[in-house]
Design a protein around this motif. Structure first.
Motif: not given
Ligand code: GTR
Length: 399
Positions: A235-236, A273
């Motif tokens: 994710s991030r 997103e």
């Molecule tokens: C969410 C964000 C995503 C993603 C995620 C994460 O809230 O909108 O871009 O990175 O977090 O890191 O789990």
């Protein structure tokens, strides 16, 4: 009085709804778009040989991503060291050596440290390849005592396959919130009293810079092979892995698990997103440089798109993965990001993705670009790790 309170709360709800920026999840509503070509220079010349890619086009793209998306990160610090906290040669029932310590960074009289947790397989011939996770979740996911075990960092399975497995907490490199993100490694370089440039590095760049310091440490010791380190994030953390791999060519592989917008997913698809969500003041603006905000609801003006980020890894192997229920991250956009990086790999004599369509859930497609989508929701699971280790085996000649 009760009526007034009710009306007030209705107004508040309506205002919140009006502000909320709904995401599109309808493929038929995805806009038409034209992607910038990774193989045409900024002055419009086609890139037809490897030298022009490395000498002209790749530097151009790096600069564009630095200037408009992730910000400029500094070069290496004056000094990176390692401070051992504990070493246990009989960890994981004797299968591994646990080495836990602090990566200690010193620069211009200032210092910062963050923890590295590392298991090295005892049976494997040294030096071993390594998978380094930038952990964006709770540290309990990488618990060195193994009193708690999750699939997010399945150390036992990774060790069994002959890989070292390492983890750093991203928020120890740069805190993951808009108030404190400058309190980590950025402190060594930026004066917090001075207003930041619109292209100053954001949190994702800082996390990747921190991961590079782990490579600095690996360079000083013999049992982990610094030329065979895969940088993995979810994710991030997956966004940071792609950018960290682009900025530091020492990473042999970059793996982005469900990285979505600002990661592998094409921004111009505006599916799930979007840039406006990421850069919102109340959300994750601090992951990026301030210039990225210029492209909120203005994606077609971006001088780059995310397939070019993936292409910055070329010819090194790169992996993009999605989950079926993770619509917010736009699985199709992630696939297309990987797919459109292909021409750069082909120019450099490698294959890109070996498929033209998203494979069925659970089926991995492994060229020099890898992709899979699995059933289920937004997470990093053993199923994903198994694909990553298969991919690394293939590229490290371990099949
Ligand atoms: C969410 C964000 C995503 C993603 C995620 C994460 O809230 O909108 O871009 O990175 O977090 O890191 O789990």
């Amino acid at each position: 009085m009760a009526m007034n309170a009710l009306m007030l709360s209705m107004i508040v709800v309506q205002a919140t709804l009006a502000q909320a920026d709904p995401a599109n999840y309808d493929e038929s509503m995805a806009p038409d778009y034209t992607l910038p070509d990774p193989l045409v220079t900024e002055v419009g010349d086609p890139v037809t040989d490897a030298d022009t890619w490395f000498d002209v086009r790749r530097p151009e793209l790096l600069e564009l991503f630095r200037e408009h998306v992730y910000g400029y990160r500094p070069g290496p610090p004056e000094h990176t060291g390692f401070e051992l906290i504990e070493e246990d040669p009989e960890a994981l029932d004797g299968a591994a050596t646990l080495r836990r310590g602090n990566i200690v960074i010193a620069h211009e009289g200032k210092g910062h440290a963050f923890e590295l947790i590392l298991f090295i397989p005892n049976a494997a011939e040294k030096p071993v390849p390594c998978i380094l996770l930038m952990n964006n979740r709770d540290r309990s996911n990488t618990e060195p005592t193994r009193e708690e075990i999750t699939e997010f960092w399945p150390a036992e399975e990774v060790i069994a396959r002959g890989y070292a497995v390492a983890a750093v907490q991203v928020n120890e490199a740069a805190p993951d919130n808009g108030e404190e993100f400058r309190q980590g490694v950025m402190r060594l370089f930026d004066d917090p009293e001075i207003e930041r440039e619109p292209n100053a590095w954001g949190g994702l760049a800082a996390w990747g810079w921190g991961a590079s310091r782990v490579l600095d440490y690996f360079e000083t010791q013999y049992d982990v092979d610094v030329t065979r380190v895969a940088l993995l994030g979810h994710s991030r953390g997956g966004k940071a892995a792609l950018w960290g791999g682009a900025e530091d060519p020492r990473f042999a592989i970059a793996i982005s698990n469900e990285s979505g917008s600002g990661g592998a997913a094409l921004s111009r698809r505006r599916f799930g997103e979007r840039v406006s969500h990421l850069t919102d003041e109340s959300r994750f603006h601090y992951w990026f440089c301030r210039n990225f905000r210029n492209f909120a609801e203005n994606e077609d003006a971006l001088p780059i798109d995310q397939h070019q980020l993936i292409a910055l890894m070329a010819p090194r192997p790169v992996y993009v993965a999605s989950a079926v229920e993770d619509e917010w991250a736009d699985p199709k956009g992630e696939f297309l990001g990987a797919w459109h990086a292909g021409p750069v790999y082909e120019l450099l004599g490698k294959d890109g993705l070996p498929v033209d369509e998203q494979p069925e859930p659970g089926v991995a497609a492994h060229g020099t670009i890898g992709y899979h989508i699995r059933e289920g929701s937004h997470n990093l699971l053993l199923e994903d790790w198994n694909h990553y280790m298969d991919f690394a085996d293939k590229h490290f000649g371990r099949e």
